[in-house]
Design a protein around this motif. Sequence first.
Motif, PDB file in Angstrom:
ATOM      1  N   PHE A  65      45.714  36.244  41.551  1.00 40.85           N
ATOM      2  CA  PHE A  65      45.659  37.668  41.218  1.00 40.85           C
ATOM      3  C   PHE A  65      45.922  38.502  42.482  1.00 40.85           C
ATOM      4  O   PHE A  65      45.074  39.272  42.926  1.00 40.85           O
ATOM      5  CB  PHE A  65      44.288  37.973  40.618  1.00 40.85           C
ATOM      6  CG  PHE A  65      44.259  39.165  39.695  1.00 40.85           C
ATOM      7  CD1 PHE A  65      45.357  40.019  39.559  1.00 40.85           C
ATOM      8  CD2 PHE A  65      43.126  39.437  38.946  1.00 40.85           C
ATOM      9  CE1 PHE A  65      45.323  41.112  38.708  1.00 40.85           C
ATOM     10  CE2 PHE A  65      43.087  40.531  38.086  1.00 40.85           C
ATOM     11  CZ  PHE A  65      44.188  41.367  37.972  1.00 40.85           C
ATOM     12  N   TRP A  66      47.157  38.362  43.041  1.00 39.78           N
ATOM     13  CA  TRP A  66      47.492  39.091  44.267  1.00 39.78           C
ATOM     14  C   TRP A  66      47.474  40.597  44.060  1.00 39.78           C
ATOM     15  O   TRP A  66      47.261  41.374  45.009  1.00 39.78           O
ATOM     16  CB  TRP A  66      48.854  38.638  44.821  1.00 39.78           C
ATOM     17  CG  TRP A  66      50.003  38.833  43.870  1.00 39.78           C
ATOM     18  CD1 TRP A  66      50.533  37.884  43.047  1.00 39.78           C
ATOM     19  CD2 TRP A  66      50.733  40.039  43.611  1.00 39.78           C
ATOM     20  NE1 TRP A  66      51.542  38.423  42.284  1.00 39.78           N
ATOM     21  CE2 TRP A  66      51.687  39.753  42.622  1.00 39.78           C
ATOM     22  CE3 TRP A  66      50.682  41.329  44.124  1.00 39.78           C
ATOM     23  CZ2 TRP A  66      52.575  40.693  42.119  1.00 39.78           C
ATOM     24  CZ3 TRP A  66      51.561  42.287  43.631  1.00 39.78           C
ATOM     25  CH2 TRP A  66      52.493  41.968  42.636  1.00 39.78           C
ATOM     26  N   ALA A  67      47.670  41.026  42.797  1.00 44.38           N
ATOM     27  CA  ALA A  67      47.739  42.467  42.521  1.00 44.38           C
ATOM     28  C   ALA A  67      46.398  43.166  42.758  1.00 44.38           C
ATOM     29  O   ALA A  67      46.330  44.398  42.798  1.00 44.38           O
ATOM     30  CB  ALA A  67      48.200  42.684  41.077  1.00 44.38           C
ATOM     31  N   ALA A  82      51.711  41.460  29.262  1.00 43.28           N
ATOM     32  CA  ALA A  82      52.574  42.104  28.265  1.00 43.28           C
ATOM     33  C   ALA A  82      53.511  41.119  27.545  1.00 43.28           C
ATOM     34  O   ALA A  82      53.696  41.213  26.330  1.00 43.28           O
ATOM     35  CB  ALA A  82      53.395  43.202  28.930  1.00 43.28           C
ATOM     36  N   GLU A  83      54.153  40.209  28.296  1.00 45.59           N
ATOM     37  CA  GLU A  83      55.095  39.265  27.679  1.00 45.59           C
ATOM     38  C   GLU A  83      55.060  37.939  28.432  1.00 45.59           C
ATOM     39  O   GLU A  83      54.734  37.908  29.634  1.00 45.59           O
ATOM     40  CB  GLU A  83      56.523  39.822  27.712  1.00 45.59           C
ATOM     41  CG  GLU A  83      56.713  41.023  26.810  1.00 45.59           C
ATOM     42  CD  GLU A  83      58.106  41.624  26.918  1.00 45.59           C
ATOM     43  OE1 GLU A  83      58.672  41.967  25.877  1.00 45.59           O
ATOM     44  OE2 GLU A  83      58.607  41.756  28.046  1.00 45.59           O
ATOM     45  N   GLN A  84      55.436  36.868  27.754  1.00 39.69           N
ATOM     46  CA  GLN A  84      55.456  35.540  28.377  1.00 39.69           C
ATOM     47  C   GLN A  84      56.563  34.720  27.740  1.00 39.69           C
ATOM     48  O   GLN A  84      56.741  34.752  26.516  1.00 39.69           O
ATOM     49  CB  GLN A  84      54.100  34.856  28.158  1.00 39.69           C
ATOM     50  CG  GLN A  84      53.931  33.548  28.906  1.00 39.69           C
ATOM     51  CD  GLN A  84      53.720  33.731  30.409  1.00 39.69           C
ATOM     52  OE1 GLN A  84      53.156  34.744  30.839  1.00 39.69           O
ATOM     53  NE2 GLN A  84      54.168  32.777  31.207  1.00 39.69           N
ATOM     54  N   ASP A 109      59.692  51.208  35.302  1.00 39.40           N
ATOM     55  CA  ASP A 109      58.819  52.363  35.060  1.00 39.40           C
ATOM     56  C   ASP A 109      58.927  52.810  33.602  1.00 39.40           C
ATOM     57  O   ASP A 109      60.019  52.898  33.051  1.00 39.40           O
ATOM     58  CB  ASP A 109      59.247  53.504  36.000  1.00 39.40           C
ATOM     59  CG  ASP A 109      58.298  54.675  35.925  1.00 39.40           C
ATOM     60  OD1 ASP A 109      57.131  54.466  35.532  1.00 39.40           O
ATOM     61  OD2 ASP A 109      58.721  55.796  36.257  1.00 39.40           O
ATOM     62  N   LYS A 110      57.775  53.077  32.977  1.00 34.79           N
ATOM     63  CA  LYS A 110      57.769  53.599  31.603  1.00 34.79           C
ATOM     64  C   LYS A 110      57.248  55.032  31.567  1.00 34.79           C
ATOM     65  O   LYS A 110      56.937  55.554  30.499  1.00 34.79           O
ATOM     66  CB  LYS A 110      56.903  52.702  30.708  1.00 34.79           C
ATOM     67  CG  LYS A 110      57.474  51.318  30.464  1.00 34.79           C
ATOM     68  CD  LYS A 110      58.685  51.367  29.545  1.00 34.79           C
ATOM     69  CE  LYS A 110      59.240  49.986  29.241  1.00 34.79           C
ATOM     70  NZ  LYS A 110      60.487  50.043  28.467  1.00 34.79           N
ATOM     71  N   GLY A 111      57.104  55.651  32.747  1.00 39.11           N
ATOM     72  CA  GLY A 111      56.680  57.060  32.793  1.00 39.11           C
ATOM     73  C   GLY A 111      55.197  57.206  33.118  1.00 39.11           C
ATOM     74  O   GLY A 111      54.410  56.299  32.864  1.00 39.11           O
ATOM     75  N   PRO A 190      38.084  39.233  35.856  1.00 39.45           N
ATOM     76  CA  PRO A 190      36.783  39.551  35.243  1.00 39.45           C
ATOM     77  C   PRO A 190      36.887  40.294  33.917  1.00 39.45           C
ATOM     78  O   PRO A 190      35.918  40.344  33.159  1.00 39.45           O
ATOM     79  CB  PRO A 190      36.088  40.417  36.314  1.00 39.45           C
ATOM     80  CG  PRO A 190      37.169  40.877  37.231  1.00 39.45           C
ATOM     81  CD  PRO A 190      38.261  39.862  37.171  1.00 39.45           C
ATOM     82  N   LEU A 191      38.074  40.828  33.608  1.00 42.97           N
ATOM     83  CA  LEU A 191      38.309  41.491  32.323  1.00 42.97           C
ATOM     84  C   LEU A 191      37.915  40.597  31.147  1.00 42.97           C
ATOM     85  O   LEU A 191      37.563  41.073  30.074  1.00 42.97           O
ATOM     86  CB  LEU A 191      39.809  41.848  32.240  1.00 42.97           C
ATOM     87  CG  LEU A 191      40.364  42.370  30.927  1.00 42.97           C
ATOM     88  CD1 LEU A 191      39.744  43.724  30.573  1.00 42.97           C
ATOM     89  CD2 LEU A 191      41.888  42.517  31.030  1.00 42.97           C
ATOM     90  N   HIS A 192      37.976  39.283  31.362  1.00 44.57           N
ATOM     91  CA  HIS A 192      37.734  38.336  30.274  1.00 44.57           C
ATOM     92  C   HIS A 192      36.311  37.787  30.270  1.00 44.57           C
ATOM     93  O   HIS A 192      35.991  36.903  29.477  1.00 44.57           O
ATOM     94  CB  HIS A 192      38.735  37.176  30.373  1.00 44.57           C
ATOM     95  CG  HIS A 192      40.152  37.636  30.513  1.00 44.57           C
ATOM     96  ND1 HIS A 192      40.815  38.298  29.509  1.00 44.57           N
ATOM     97  CD2 HIS A 192      41.026  37.573  31.558  1.00 44.57           C
ATOM     98  CE1 HIS A 192      42.043  38.600  29.920  1.00 44.57           C
ATOM     99  NE2 HIS A 192      42.191  38.168  31.158  1.00 44.57           N
TER     100      HIS A 192
END
Length: 285
Positions: A65-67, A82-84, A109-111, A190-192
């Motif tokens: 989880f580098w982000a 989102a997709e895999q 970018d989606k805005g 930790p979201l999970h």
Amino acid sequence: MDIERIRTMSIEPIVQTYTFRDTILYALGLGYGADPLDTSELPFVYEGDLKCLPSYANVLCHPGFWAQKPEFGIDWVKILHAEQDFHMHGTLPPQGSIRGEYKVAGIEDKGPERGALLHQLKELYDAESNEHLATVRSTLFLRGNGGEGSFGDAMPAADKLPEREPDKVVEIPTLPRQALIYRLSGDYNPLHADPAVARKAGFEMPILHGLCTNGIATRAILKTYCGDEPANLTSMFVRFSRPVMPGETIRCEFFEEGAGSLRFRAIAKERDTVVLDRCSARYSD
Ligand SMILES: CCCCCCC[C@@H](O)CC(=O)SCCNC(=O)CCNC(=O)[C@H](O)C(C)(C)COP(=O)(O)OP(=O)(O)OC[C@H]1O[C@@H](n2cnc3c(N)ncnc32)[C@H](O)[C@@H]1OP(=O)(O)O
């Protein structure tokens, strides 16, 4: 977020050695082995003649989880998978050493109101023979980082599903503790697990890992179309359209297109909500 830092980031190839215990733990995280008298699932959870699911390619050699690192400026609590997409070129051994080469392929970018898509690409090789085993593409939805710029390649948008009744339907239950088992295969977000983090992300409870739902759909395809033979499933794409709550039943609806080609979606049965959409797979039987 620091787009330039993300664009120029370089991650060294990762060699992951896994044993039969890792392969079995991954399958248990997908709910395999629920019926002690159902021997068809035993090859995925018992080391006698163990088989590794092709969807384990999604998990292997991920750089982590580098982000979450502050220097990237990503609002990591708001990240959703989102997709895999995986394409198998070989078969994953039940245990072994795999080398993964990973890069961020682009940001779309989606805005400012919506966020941005972060596209990732990973190539997997047998670490000893160098055989190319899989190409894995995936996308994260950065809900907190819209309007900050784009670069690189996006995954092509998947087509909508046909508007007709499905040819086959398979239902697979999950357990309330499913995410706590699944996370031991390497996604410790930790979201999970932590209700406080889930609330910050906008959910009433910890949600199921996208790759757990993805693996459950893989289970359904292997059983229904591949004779439970991992080598027969050669590619699979999913879009995570809505979160799954641990304990829900995943209802997979399959649309057969002939010549080993499938479209499908998955529905959280209790809420009648489409959780995987625009999905596709290719197989031989
Ligand atoms: C670095 C390593 C890090 C490791 C991280 C590990 C991460 C994991 O732990 C995290 C997880 O597993 S999260 C669990 C699995 N994922 C989910 O539950 C997400 C479910 N999806 C959603 O909620 C919505 O799709 C949502 C909210 C994502 C978007 O839905 P909407 O807000 O309704 O979108 P909408 O406004 O309709 O569309 C905006 C544009 O985006 C496109 N789009 C929508 N959903 C998409 C999706 N899932 N994938 C790709 N694109 C998607 C739409 O097409 C639209 O594009 P355009 O403007 O071009 O039409």
